[in-house]
Write a protein that holds these residues in place. Structure first.
Motif, PDB file in Angstrom:
ATOM      1  N   ALA A 283       1.042  -0.775  -0.063  1.00 33.35           N
ATOM      2  CA  ALA A 283       0.276  -0.010   0.016  1.00 33.35           C
ATOM      3  C   ALA A 283       0.570   1.539   0.185  1.00 33.35           C
ATOM      4  N   VAL A 284       1.859   1.522   0.822  1.00 35.07           N
ATOM      5  CA  VAL A 284       2.974   2.345   0.539  1.00 35.07           C
ATOM      6  C   VAL A 284       3.575   2.842  -0.579  1.00 35.07           C
ATOM      7  N   VAL A 285       3.667   1.249  -1.372  1.00 39.26           N
ATOM      8  CA  VAL A 285       4.426   1.719  -2.042  1.00 39.26           C
ATOM      9  C   VAL A 285       3.711   2.567  -3.528  1.00 39.26           C
TER      10      VAL A 285
ATOM     11  N   VAL B  33       0.591   7.057   3.665  1.00 38.94           N
ATOM     12  CA  VAL B  33       2.047   6.334   4.006  1.00 38.94           C
ATOM     13  C   VAL B  33       2.501   7.118   5.204  1.00 38.94           C
ATOM     14  N   ASN B  34       2.029   8.204   5.967  1.00 36.53           N
ATOM     15  CA  ASN B  34       2.387   8.416   6.946  1.00 36.53           C
ATOM     16  C   ASN B  34       2.010   7.626   8.397  1.00 36.53           C
ATOM     17  N   THR B  35       1.127   7.564   8.197  1.00 40.48           N
ATOM     18  CA  THR B  35      -0.069   6.415   9.175  1.00 40.48           C
ATOM     19  C   THR B  35       0.804   4.994   9.125  1.00 40.48           C
ATOM     20  N   ALA B  36       0.856   4.902   7.712  1.00 42.28           N
ATOM     21  CA  ALA B  36       2.300   3.034   7.508  1.00 42.28           C
ATOM     22  C   ALA B  36       2.987   3.764   8.460  1.00 42.28           C
ATOM     23  N   THR B  37       3.819   4.205   8.060  1.00 45.64           N
ATOM     24  CA  THR B  37       5.001   4.243   8.821  1.00 45.64           C
ATOM     25  C   THR B  37       5.334   4.710  10.231  1.00 45.64           C
ATOM     26  N   THR B  38       3.678   5.576  11.235  1.00 46.82           N
ATOM     27  CA  THR B  38       3.890   5.438  12.233  1.00 46.82           C
ATOM     28  C   THR B  38       3.977   4.080  13.073  1.00 46.82           C
ATOM     29  N   LEU B  39       3.072   3.406  12.306  1.00 49.42           N
ATOM     30  CA  LEU B  39       2.738   1.962  12.386  1.00 49.42           C
ATOM     31  C   LEU B  39       4.108   1.024  12.046  1.00 49.42           C
ATOM     32  N   ALA B  40       4.887   1.046  11.758  1.00 43.24           N
ATOM     33  CA  ALA B  40       5.951   0.578  11.130  1.00 43.24           C
ATOM     34  C   ALA B  40       7.061   0.227  12.369  1.00 43.24           C
ATOM     35  N   ALA B  41       7.226   1.941  12.828  1.00 45.79           N
ATOM     36  CA  ALA B  41       8.258   2.858  13.711  1.00 45.79           C
ATOM     37  C   ALA B  41       7.490   1.472  14.545  1.00 45.79           C
ATOM     38  N   LEU B  42       6.356   1.956  15.650  1.00 45.20           N
ATOM     39  CA  LEU B  42       5.696   0.782  15.771  1.00 45.20           C
ATOM     40  C   LEU B  42       5.810  -0.541  16.365  1.00 45.20           C
ATOM     41  N   ASP B  43       5.959  -1.261  15.329  1.00 44.94           N
ATOM     42  CA  ASP B  43       6.244  -2.150  15.368  1.00 44.94           C
ATOM     43  C   ASP B  43       7.888  -2.571  15.463  1.00 44.94           C
TER      44      ASP B  43
END
Length: 612
Positions: free
Chosen positions: A219-221, A580-590
């Motif tokens: 989804a991000v790409v 993209v920004n929400t996915a990045t936040t979730l990836a950082a938490l993961d």
């Protein structure tokens, strides 16, 4: 009549973009750039307003679509019984002129195909002259000159169409190439035959630089490729959408031209690019911002043309009936003349984030920022039109005041963090004054929520951005109350509206109707849940938003929960930026680490620096 928005796929060359329907019709294309007149405008009208169809003849064909992996090459497969054929659509990344390539590949059986070419210049209003030239056809009117190259003879009809029927078998391939030139430059050269694989490789190489490694990589790409496709390469400006006048409510009048660049998206765009590894694009966006706002601070606009143009007069195209009868159809945007204080904060924050990310500062950037601060310092107490570009009376919008606070905050940090010269003490007092006024006049202690504007009894989804801006921690009781108020007043079918609508009277911007739920605002609600520690709820809402994408991974501006359809201009940059920004936040938490470019004035900053 045009197809549902969900049925369209995007192709583009980083100068302009087109929309191809599920049934193989190119229904929207502006040449030679995003804000030029459309030569195919069926999206906003009927077949007579221009389209280019390439598909099997007859009914009963099933359709499957995808983008070639990590690219903007659209592949549409038609299947019926034992017959199968593929159509590949792309726009080669621009060299000196626009070109659309459509390639047909036989897979099985012998498939009867039809190509119908109906160009109409100036948004469907001008029927061009056709001039056949062997297997090349010229369509000319005024400054526009289209050249269609193909592998077959074309029949030109009296009503201004070019048609050819052909059959294609397994392993066979034929191509159609459409090139644009201004009349003074004559015909384009004959096209190369390796355009499709070369275009696919270009996008795959670009996508390969993405450093996002979370669970939502696909989804991000796709969102990043969409943002790249909405970038005007010569300047680095990123348009809000490649379309105009796609309605916020089907059959309604909220139909605006989004083929321009908005300052309000500056910080979110920059963060999405930086966090994903696209420093060159972030740098180009930063440079576009600086060039666009050059001039006297009071002349700063909320939006500009792709090349920084300031004059964007709003016109109505009376000959177009609009998408599903949604009129008027508009080009240009009078919102460019509005006053919105939030754009000063957006610009200051974007340049601040660029410095934190290590992008070398532009030589004159700080001088521009200081002049903007001098102007804002003397005007922030005045009302404005707000982030949603209200066309009613100006008000003291709370979000606008918060962004004025953000401008002062980033000015202070430019001095403290980077050693730039400026009156930091004065800006600290300004920051404190703005903070105090917002908490006094933009907050309702009885309901424990910030309000849309001073004295208002309603909330605004833009208030969900306050923690990300750094104005208050997400877990502050006032933010907890604001989120609850948004849930109570603005949630519609699980998604967020921008502000409350009254179906019986004209709403706050003077228009007599509502709109769909706003997708970016719903991403912001997910962000608030995550920042408040409710990761599961935030992730669930994020994944619900992902489910709204069409089969190609594209999102529009809004979603109609009653009709269960995408509405608003399509595809919408802000929706994909928020994704993209929400996915990045979730990836950082993961991964248990903060995003690389998290806001420097984050929600955990101490209260003293906020002026309390």
């Amino acid at each position: 009549m045009s197809a549902p928005l969900e049925d369209y796929g995007l192709i583009g060359d980083t100068y302009t973009a087109g929309l191809v329907s599920r049934d193989g019709s190119l229904d929207w294309l502006c040449l030679p750039r995003f804000d030029s007149g459309a030569c195919f405008a069926r999206l906003l009208g009927e077949a007579r307003h221009g389209y280019w169809s390439l598909a099997p003849r007859g009914d009963g064909w099933s359709v499957a679509r995808r983008y070639r992996p990590d690219s903007l090459v659209l592949e549409t497969t038609f299947h019926q019984a034992g017959d199968e054929v593929r159509v590949l659509d792309c726009m080669p990344v621009r060299n000196d002129r626009p070109d659309v390539t459509r390639r047909v590949e036989g897979v099985s059986g012998r498939v009867p195909m039809r190509m119908t070419f109906v160009p109409r210049f100036d948004y469907g209003s001008i029927v061009p002259w056709f001039r056949p030239d062997g297997r090349r056809l010229h369509a000319v009117a005024g400054p526009d000159h289209l050249t269609l190259d193909c592998d077959f003879h074309l029949d030109v009809t009296e009503d201004g169409r070019a048609v050819t029927d052909f059959h294609i078998g397994p392993g066979e391939g034929v191509e159609f190439h459409l090139g644009w030139t201004s009349r003074e430059y004559g015909s384009p050269p004959r096209p190369a035959r390796d355009v499709v694989p070369a275009t696919e490789r270009w996008w795959q190489e670009w996508a390969g630089h993405c450093r996002y490694r979370g669970r939502y990589r696909e989804a991000v790409v796709r969102s990043l490729i969409t943002l790249k496709a909405l970038t005007y390469a010569p300047t680095g400006g990123i348009i809000a959408a490649p379309t105009t006048s796609l309605p916020e409510r089907l059959g309604g009048v909220r139909n605006w031209d989004y083929r321009h660049c908005w300052i309000r998206d500056a910080t979110l765009t920059l963060l999405a690019l930086l966090d994903s590894g696209y420093d060159d694009e972030a740098r180009a966006w930063r440079e576009w911002l600086l060039r666009a706002v050059a001039g006297e601070p009071e002349q700063m606009q909320i939006l500009y043309g792709v090349d920084g143009t300031r004059r964007l007069p709003e016109l109505t195209l009376d000959w177009l009936p609009g998408y599903e009868g949604s009129r008027p159809v508009r080009i240009g945007n009078d919102a460019a003349r509005q006053r919105q204080w939030d754009v000063y904060g957006e610009l200051m924050d974007a340049l601040h984030q660029a410095r934190h990310a290590g992008i070398p500062p532009a030589e004159d950037a700080w001088q521009v920022q200081r002049k903007l601060m001098d102007f804002l310092e003397g005007h922030w107490r005045e009302p404005d039109s707000g982030i949603w570009e209200m066309r009613g009376p100006q008000r003291h919008f709370t979000h606008s005041k918060v962004m004025a606070w953000a401008a002062a905050d980033r000015a202070v940090k430019a001095v403290e963090d980077f050693g730039l010269h400026g009156p930091a003490d004065r800006w600290k007092r300004l920051r404190a004054d703005i903070f105090s006024e917002i908490c006094e006049k933009g907050y309702d202690p009885r309901r424990n929520t910030f309000t849309q504007h001073y004295g208002s009894s309603t909330v605004d989804a833009a208030l969900l951005t306050l923690p990300g801006i750094g104005f208050l921690p997400a877990r502050d009781k006032r933010m907890l109350g604001t989120v609850r108020a948004v849930e109570e007043e603005l949630l519609n079918g699980g998604f967020v509206q921008r502000y409350a609508m009254n179906p019986r009277t004209p709403d706050i911007d003077g228009l007599p109707e509502g709109e769909g739920t706003f997708l970016a605002c719903t991403f912001w609600l997910a962000d608030c849940y995550i920042q408040q520690g409710d990761i599961a709820n935030g992730r669930a809402l994020f994944e619900r938003l992902l489910s709204l994408r069409n089969d190609l991974g594209l999102l529009s501006e809004e979603y109609d929960t009653r009709a269960e359809r995408l509405v608003g201009n399509f595809p919408q940059a802000l929706s994909h930026i928020a994704l993209v920004n929400t996915a990045t936040t979730l990836a950082a938490l993961d991964a248990s680490q903060p995003p690389r470019s998290a806001p420097a004035s984050g929600p955990l900053e101490d209260e003293v620096s906020r002026g309390r």
